[in-house]
Write a protein that holds these residues in place. Sequence first.
Motif, PDB file in Angstrom:
ATOM      1  N   LEU A 131       0.828  -1.200   0.000  1.00 44.53           N
ATOM      2  CA  LEU A 131       0.000   0.000   0.000  1.00 44.53           C
ATOM      3  C   LEU A 131       0.866   1.256   0.000  1.00 44.53           C
ATOM      4  N   ASP A 132       0.363   2.300  -0.639  1.00 46.24           N
ATOM      5  CA  ASP A 132       1.081   3.571  -0.609  1.00 46.24           C
ATOM      6  C   ASP A 132       0.967   4.161   0.798  1.00 46.24           C
ATOM      7  N   PRO A 133       1.866   5.078   1.178  1.00 48.21           N
ATOM      8  CA  PRO A 133       1.872   5.623   2.540  1.00 48.21           C
ATOM      9  C   PRO A 133       0.538   6.243   2.982  1.00 48.21           C
ATOM     10  N   SER A 134      -0.137   6.937   2.095  1.00 46.76           N
ATOM     11  CA  SER A 134      -1.405   7.564   2.436  1.00 46.76           C
ATOM     12  C   SER A 134      -2.469   6.509   2.773  1.00 46.76           C
ATOM     13  N   THR A 135      -2.530   5.465   1.985  1.00 47.72           N
ATOM     14  CA  THR A 135      -3.485   4.384   2.230  1.00 47.72           C
ATOM     15  C   THR A 135      -3.141   3.648   3.519  1.00 47.72           C
ATOM     16  N   LYS A 136      -1.861   3.423   3.766  1.00 51.97           N
ATOM     17  CA  LYS A 136      -1.438   2.776   5.016  1.00 51.97           C
ATOM     18  C   LYS A 136      -1.891   3.598   6.218  1.00 51.97           C
ATOM     19  N   ARG A 137      -1.786   4.903   6.114  1.00 59.21           N
ATOM     20  CA  ARG A 137      -2.180   5.787   7.204  1.00 59.21           C
ATOM     21  C   ARG A 137      -3.674   5.667   7.470  1.00 59.21           C
ATOM     22  N   ARG A 138      -4.470   5.660   6.402  1.00 56.18           N
ATOM     23  CA  ARG A 138      -5.923   5.532   6.558  1.00 56.18           C
ATOM     24  C   ARG A 138      -6.291   4.172   7.149  1.00 56.18           C
ATOM     25  N   VAL A 139      -5.615   3.120   6.707  1.00 57.39           N
ATOM     26  CA  VAL A 139      -5.855   1.778   7.250  1.00 57.39           C
ATOM     27  C   VAL A 139      -5.510   1.748   8.742  1.00 57.39           C
ATOM     28  N   THR A 140      -4.416   2.373   9.117  1.00 55.23           N
ATOM     29  CA  THR A 140      -3.998   2.404  10.525  1.00 55.23           C
ATOM     30  C   THR A 140      -5.023   3.138  11.377  1.00 55.23           C
ATOM     31  N   ILE A 141      -5.521   4.267  10.890  1.00 50.75           N
ATOM     32  CA  ILE A 141      -6.540   5.033  11.620  1.00 50.75           C
ATOM     33  C   ILE A 141      -7.779   4.168  11.850  1.00 50.75           C
ATOM     34  N   CYS A 142      -8.261   3.532  10.801  1.00 49.84           N
ATOM     35  CA  CYS A 142      -9.459   2.694  10.908  1.00 49.84           C
ATOM     36  C   CYS A 142      -9.224   1.500  11.826  1.00 49.84           C
ATOM     37  N   ASN A 143      -8.077   0.872  11.711  1.00 58.09           N
ATOM     38  CA  ASN A 143      -7.753  -0.285  12.534  1.00 58.09           C
ATOM     39  C   ASN A 143      -7.692   0.091  14.014  1.00 58.09           C
ATOM     40  N   LEU A 144      -7.024   1.199  14.327  1.00 60.89           N
ATOM     41  CA  LEU A 144      -6.933   1.629  15.723  1.00 60.89           C
ATOM     42  C   LEU A 144      -8.314   1.957  16.302  1.00 60.89           C
ATOM     43  N   PHE A 145      -9.167   2.544  15.505  1.00 63.04           N
ATOM     44  CA  PHE A 145     -10.489   2.930  15.979  1.00 63.04           C
ATOM     45  C   PHE A 145     -11.400   1.724  16.166  1.00 63.04           C
ATOM     46  N   VAL A 146     -11.481   0.872  15.177  1.00 60.55           N
ATOM     47  CA  VAL A 146     -12.426  -0.242  15.222  1.00 60.55           C
ATOM     48  C   VAL A 146     -11.885  -1.437  16.002  1.00 60.55           C
ATOM     49  N   ASN A 147     -10.702  -1.879  15.677  1.00 57.06           N
ATOM     50  CA  ASN A 147     -10.190  -3.123  16.245  1.00 57.06           C
ATOM     51  C   ASN A 147      -9.460  -2.960  17.572  1.00 57.06           C
ATOM     52  N   HIS A 148      -9.001  -1.743  17.883  1.00 62.02           N
ATOM     53  CA  HIS A 148      -8.284  -1.517  19.127  1.00 62.02           C
ATOM     54  C   HIS A 148      -8.997  -0.532  20.051  1.00 62.02           C
ATOM     55  N   ALA A 149     -10.202  -0.110  19.638  1.00 64.15           N
ATOM     56  CA  ALA A 149     -11.072   0.764  20.435  1.00 64.15           C
ATOM     57  C   ALA A 149     -10.374   2.028  20.945  1.00 64.15           C
ATOM     58  N   GLN A 150      -9.489   2.591  20.138  1.00 62.43           N
ATOM     59  CA  GLN A 150      -8.824   3.843  20.503  1.00 62.43           C
ATOM     60  C   GLN A 150      -9.759   5.008  20.188  1.00 62.43           C
ATOM     61  N   SER A 151      -9.695   6.037  20.993  1.00 62.29           N
ATOM     62  CA  SER A 151     -10.508   7.224  20.733  1.00 62.29           C
ATOM     63  C   SER A 151      -9.893   8.008  19.569  1.00 62.29           C
ATOM     64  N   MET A 152     -10.697   8.855  18.968  1.00 62.84           N
ATOM     65  CA  MET A 152     -10.202   9.690  17.868  1.00 62.84           C
ATOM     66  C   MET A 152      -9.067  10.591  18.356  1.00 62.84           C
ATOM     67  N   LYS A 153      -9.238  11.134  19.550  1.00 66.41           N
ATOM     68  CA  LYS A 153      -8.222  12.007  20.125  1.00 66.41           C
ATOM     69  C   LYS A 153      -6.905  11.243  20.321  1.00 66.41           C
ATOM     70  N   ASP A 154      -6.981  10.016  20.826  1.00 67.21           N
ATOM     71  CA  ASP A 154      -5.771   9.215  21.033  1.00 67.21           C
ATOM     72  C   ASP A 154      -5.111   8.834  19.711  1.00 67.21           C
ATOM     73  N   ILE A 155      -5.916   8.527  18.708  1.00 72.31           N
ATOM     74  CA  ILE A 155      -5.356   8.193  17.393  1.00 72.31           C
ATOM     75  C   ILE A 155      -4.594   9.389  16.835  1.00 72.31           C
ATOM     76  N   ALA A 156      -5.185  10.564  16.947  1.00 68.95           N
ATOM     77  CA  ALA A 156      -4.523  11.786  16.466  1.00 68.95           C
ATOM     78  C   ALA A 156      -3.193  11.985  17.188  1.00 68.95           C
ATOM     79  N   ARG A 157      -3.194  11.746  18.484  1.00 70.47           N
ATOM     80  CA  ARG A 157      -1.966  11.912  19.279  1.00 70.47           C
ATOM     81  C   ARG A 157      -0.935  10.841  18.924  1.00 70.47           C
ATOM     82  N   ILE A 158      -1.353   9.593  18.857  1.00 68.02           N
ATOM     83  CA  ILE A 158      -0.438   8.487  18.555  1.00 68.02           C
ATOM     84  C   ILE A 158       0.227   8.657  17.194  1.00 68.02           C
ATOM     85  N   LEU A 159      -0.569   9.049  16.207  1.00 60.39           N
ATOM     86  CA  LEU A 159      -0.062   9.162  14.834  1.00 60.39           C
ATOM     87  C   LEU A 159       0.439  10.567  14.496  1.00 60.39           C
TER      88      LEU A 159
END
Length: 94
Positions: A26-54
């Motif tokens: 995957l290109d870097p942009s797509t990888k980033r979007r996949v990571t955001i979705c994965n953290l939110f759905v599969n790891h139950a991270q909050s949007m705020k935490d995802i923004a901070r982590i990434l």
Amino acid sequence: MQETTERDGFRLTNRPFQVPLDTSRLDPSTKRRVTICNLFVNHAQSMKDIARILDEHYGVVVQTLIEHGLVLERRKNRSKEVPVDRRKSYFRSL
């Protein structure tokens, strides 16, 4: 119709998200979007935490989740967005 719940002030669609098997292609942009979705759905991270982590803007995280159908749009009328000229002048003043 899918059952909805709420998290971070957004209604969830409860749509499952599965990470592609081979993310190395995957290109870097797509990888980033996949990571955001994965953290939110599969790891139950909050949007705020995802923004901070990434180290990403909160708005980018929210928009990604909306685009992938994982949270529902909150704006009542999406066609009434700020005109481009006003946004440009806002950023010039910063």
